[in-house]
Scaffold this motif. Structure first.
Motif, PDB file in Angstrom:
ATOM      1  N   PRO A 190       3.836   7.767  -5.227  1.00 33.11           N
ATOM      2  CA  PRO A 190       3.765   8.924  -6.139  1.00 33.11           C
ATOM      3  C   PRO A 190       3.009  10.121  -5.584  1.00 33.11           C
ATOM      4  CG  PRO A 190       3.305   6.873  -7.315  1.00 33.11           C
ATOM      5  CD  PRO A 190       3.314   6.533  -5.865  1.00 33.11           C
ATOM      6  N   VAL A 191       2.108   9.918  -4.610  1.00 34.37           N
ATOM      7  CA  VAL A 191       1.324  11.041  -4.088  1.00 34.37           C
ATOM      8  C   VAL A 191       1.922  11.633  -2.825  1.00 34.37           C
ATOM      9  CG1 VAL A 191      -0.791  10.141  -5.092  1.00 34.37           C
ATOM     10  CG2 VAL A 191      -0.212   9.543  -2.749  1.00 34.37           C
ATOM     11  N   TYR A 192       3.040  11.067  -2.343  1.00 33.88           N
ATOM     12  CA  TYR A 192       3.672  11.624  -1.142  1.00 33.88           C
ATOM     13  C   TYR A 192       5.148  11.939  -1.329  1.00 33.88           C
ATOM     14  CZ  TYR A 192      -0.524  10.134   1.323  1.00 33.88           C
ATOM     15  OH  TYR A 192      -1.821   9.984   1.715  1.00 33.88           O
ATOM     16  N   ALA A 210       0.836  -1.207   0.000  1.00 31.52           N
ATOM     17  CA  ALA A 210       0.000   0.000   0.000  1.00 31.52           C
ATOM     18  C   ALA A 210       0.869   1.255   0.000  1.00 31.52           C
ATOM     19  CB  ALA A 210      -0.926  -0.006   1.213  1.00 31.52           C
ATOM     20  N   ALA A 211       1.971   1.224   0.759  1.00 29.23           N
ATOM     21  CA  ALA A 211       2.865   2.382   0.807  1.00 29.23           C
ATOM     22  C   ALA A 211       3.513   2.629  -0.552  1.00 29.23           C
ATOM     23  CB  ALA A 211       3.924   2.177   1.880  1.00 29.23           C
ATOM     24  N   GLN A 212       3.899   1.577  -1.242  1.00 28.09           N
ATOM     25  CA  GLN A 212       4.509   1.749  -2.555  1.00 28.09           C
ATOM     26  C   GLN A 212       3.511   2.313  -3.566  1.00 28.09           C
ATOM     27  OE1 GLN A 212       7.680   1.550  -3.441  1.00 28.09           O
ATOM     28  NE2 GLN A 212       8.102   1.177  -1.267  1.00 28.09           N
ATOM     29  N   GLY A 272       7.981  20.559  -7.420  1.00 23.55           N
ATOM     30  CA  GLY A 272       8.509  19.345  -6.815  1.00 23.55           C
ATOM     31  C   GLY A 272       7.504  18.560  -6.005  1.00 23.55           C
ATOM     32  N   LEU A 273       6.324  19.122  -5.734  1.00 21.01           N
ATOM     33  CA  LEU A 273       5.312  18.402  -4.962  1.00 21.01           C
ATOM     34  C   LEU A 273       4.589  17.389  -5.848  1.00 21.01           C
ATOM     35  CD1 LEU A 273       3.577  21.253  -2.919  1.00 21.01           C
ATOM     36  CD2 LEU A 273       5.205  19.574  -2.070  1.00 21.01           C
ATOM     37  N   VAL A 331       1.919  14.845   6.399  1.00 18.43           N
ATOM     38  CA  VAL A 331       1.627  13.553   5.774  1.00 18.43           C
ATOM     39  C   VAL A 331       2.925  12.875   5.317  1.00 18.43           C
ATOM     40  CG1 VAL A 331      -0.682  14.271   5.065  1.00 18.43           C
ATOM     41  CG2 VAL A 331       1.213  14.544   3.484  1.00 18.43           C
ATOM     42  N   ARG A 332       3.924  13.658   4.930  1.00 18.04           N
ATOM     43  CA  ARG A 332       5.213  13.056   4.571  1.00 18.04           C
ATOM     44  C   ARG A 332       5.840  12.363   5.774  1.00 18.04           C
ATOM     45  NH1 ARG A 332       8.812  13.751   0.568  1.00 18.04           N
ATOM     46  NH2 ARG A 332      10.491  14.073   2.060  1.00 18.04           N
TER      47      ARG A 332
END
Length: 531
Positions: A276-278, A270-272, A375-376, A518-519
């Motif tokens: 891309p969104v974090y 799930a983390a992988q 960069g976000l 969240v990061r």
């Protein structure tokens, strides 16, 4: 049966994932967070169930012999085998110990499809706690069978993949299952069945090729003591390798860690998917340089420099009025009657000037939003830009009102110490002109004795001295006037910067802070530290 317990690191990762999902719901769509939410739900559901049982599914393609292997492990013909395809129409479970009912209820396996293995004179303690589930074929032509396979594979603690010499390289198996589940290697067994059909050293060659394919899929192999999938060659028909598989399976079950390792692998997957969104390749945020440039652009839009120059001119004009000759002051007074001075530059009174100022403000907002979002990940960059756009609504009008209020520094300007002396000197020069003029007039009309030298000298001294005093005052007033203008410009710049900061920079900074939170949670989910 006592429920399953997670160790502290895994529990911390689950808590972080739950916090991450909560913080992200307003920024990411439900589809993006669906897998993470599913993992949290399944982790909570599995934790409430028995921790003394390990649920292992046997999966394979049509004709791979998985049901035959299932029966060989159970020691009794439980699952139907035959040439008819598909043979296994519904999942069948076999439990080596009591207390697994709730686990099987979770899998949706009815009581009529639950079995017990063949028990000899002494129960086999090696597989105590094992719950083995024979699944339908993953490549079945029946859609419902494939759906059952996918559903149960997401719920079991471990999987035994059964392949045969003909289909071990099947693209469906590798692309749809093994490659996506590469991170679950520690809870997978890869069993090459039907090796009795391979002559001589062909079995080892096929096994080596199978390991090569698994390596290409990214599936770690548990060799040389390293964690990973267990790869074995067996023959469910002749019994070759069944004892070795039983021993490996028994050791795996006795550790009672398969369920936690499965959940940990699910969290990793799930983390992988969420990476891309974090994750970002470089540090994102508002630099001091970007803030200063934004403030400078707003100051330019409100005409801070022009306002400072106007204030400086107003100071010089007031100094000229106080220290100038009466005749020059009279002329300026008449001029001011025709065109009253405002003391400042008119601020955007023309439609084209207003449009230009509005464009400058919009450009300043776009620039600072682009820099802050550079960069976000896409979702968070969009959130930052939206925050900037919302804050920019009404900003040009607010800056107009601000500029109208912030004309010059409040209060009467402080006069330098030499100002009274200059006024007295100018008064003395004027008095000399008046005295000389009266004296000369008296001589002309015969009231006074003729003596042109003294009155003429007095008049010349007054006429020359007055402009000289005014010129000296103008030179001396440049410094205070410049400081007064700089103060006016500074006040307007600070007011414009404060307005821009409250309306645009603070909302953007709040979004960046939320992203930083969240990061940090995402780093906890990964179990690492993110830069």
């Amino acid at each position: 049966m006592p429920p399953l317990t997670y160790d502290a690191p895994l529990q911390e990762r689950l808590d972080a994932l739950r916090e991450l999902v909560g913080l992200s719901r307003t920024r990411l769509d439900s589809g993006t967070l669906a897998e993470a939410s599913r993992v949290l739900d399944e982790a909570a559901a599995r934790r409430r169930l028995s921790g003394q049982h390990t649920v292992v599914a046997i999966a394979g393609a049509t004709g791979s012999g998985k049901s035959q292997l299932f029966n060989a492990l159970a020691g009794v013909a439980i699952s139907e085998t035959g040439v008819r395809r598909p043979t296994t129409a519904a999942p069948i479970a076999c439990s080596w110990s009591d207390g697994a009912a709730s686990l099987l209820d979770r899998l949706g396996i009815p009581g009529r499809l639950r079995r017990r293995p063949l028990q000899g004179p002494e129960p086999d303690p090696q597989l105590r706690g094992l719950v083995l589930v024979d699944l339908p074929d993953h490549d079945s032509a029946v859609v419902e069978h494939r759906e059952q396979v996918d559903r149960i594979l997401a719920l079991v603690d471990a999987v035994i993949w059964v392949v045969d010499p003909e289909k071990y390289a099947d693209a469906v198996l590798h692309e749809r299952y093994l490659r996506p589940m590469a991170g679950h290697a520690e809870v997978m067994f890869i069993v090459l069945n039907q090796v009795d059909r391979l002559p001589g050293e062909a079995a080892e060659q096929v096994l080596d090729d199978l390991r090569r394919l698994l390596d290409e899929d990214g599936v770690a192999l548990g060799e040389y003591g390293e964690p990973g999938a267990t790869v074995l060659a067996v023959s469910a028909l002749t019994g070759d390798g069944i004892g070795e598989l039983r021993e490996a399976l028994g050791q795996f079950v006795s550790e009672r860690t398969a369920a936690a390792r499965r959940i940990s692998a699910d969290v990793n997957a799930a983390a992988q998917r969420l990476r891309p969104v974090y994750a970002t390749r470089r540090g994102a945020g508002l630099s001091e340089e970007a803030r200063e440039e934004f403030a400078a652009r707003l100051a330019d839009a409100v005409g801070a420099t022009a306002a400072g120059e106007a204030a400086e001119r107003a100071w010089l004009r007031n100094a000229s009025k106080a220290c100038g000759t009466p005749w020059l002051r009279l002329w300026r007074w008449c001029r001011d009657l025709r065109e009253p001075p405002t003391g400042r530059l008119p601020l955007r009174t023309q439609p084209e000037e207003e449009a230009t100022a509005r464009q400058r403000v919009e450009q300043a907002v776009r620039t600072v939003a682009d820099r802050a979002s550079a960069g976000l990940p896409a979702a968070w960059a969009q959130a930052v830009r939206e925050a900037a756009v919302r804050g920019a609504q009404g900003l040009p009008e607010a800056l107009d009102e601000l500029a109208a209020r912030t004309e010059v520094p409040p209060g009467r300007p402080l006069r330098p110490g030499w100002w009274p002396a200059a006024v007295l000197a100018q008064a003395a020069m004027t008095l000399l002109q008046v005295v000389g003029g009266l004296w000369l007039t008296g001589q002309i009309i015969g009231v006074m004795a003729p003596n042109l030298g003294v009155p003429v000298l007095l008049m010349i001294a007054g006429i020359v001295g007055g402009p000289l005093v005014e010129w000296s005052c103008r030179i001396a007033a440049r410094g205070p006037a410049r400081r007064y203008g700089q103060e006016a410009e500074r006040r307007l710049r600070e007011a414009a910067a404060g307005c821009g900061r409250a309306r645009v920079l603070d909302p953007v900074a709040a979004e960046l802070l939320r992203y930083q939170e969240v990061r940090e949670q995402y780093a906890r989910v990964l179990g690492t530290r993110m830069r």
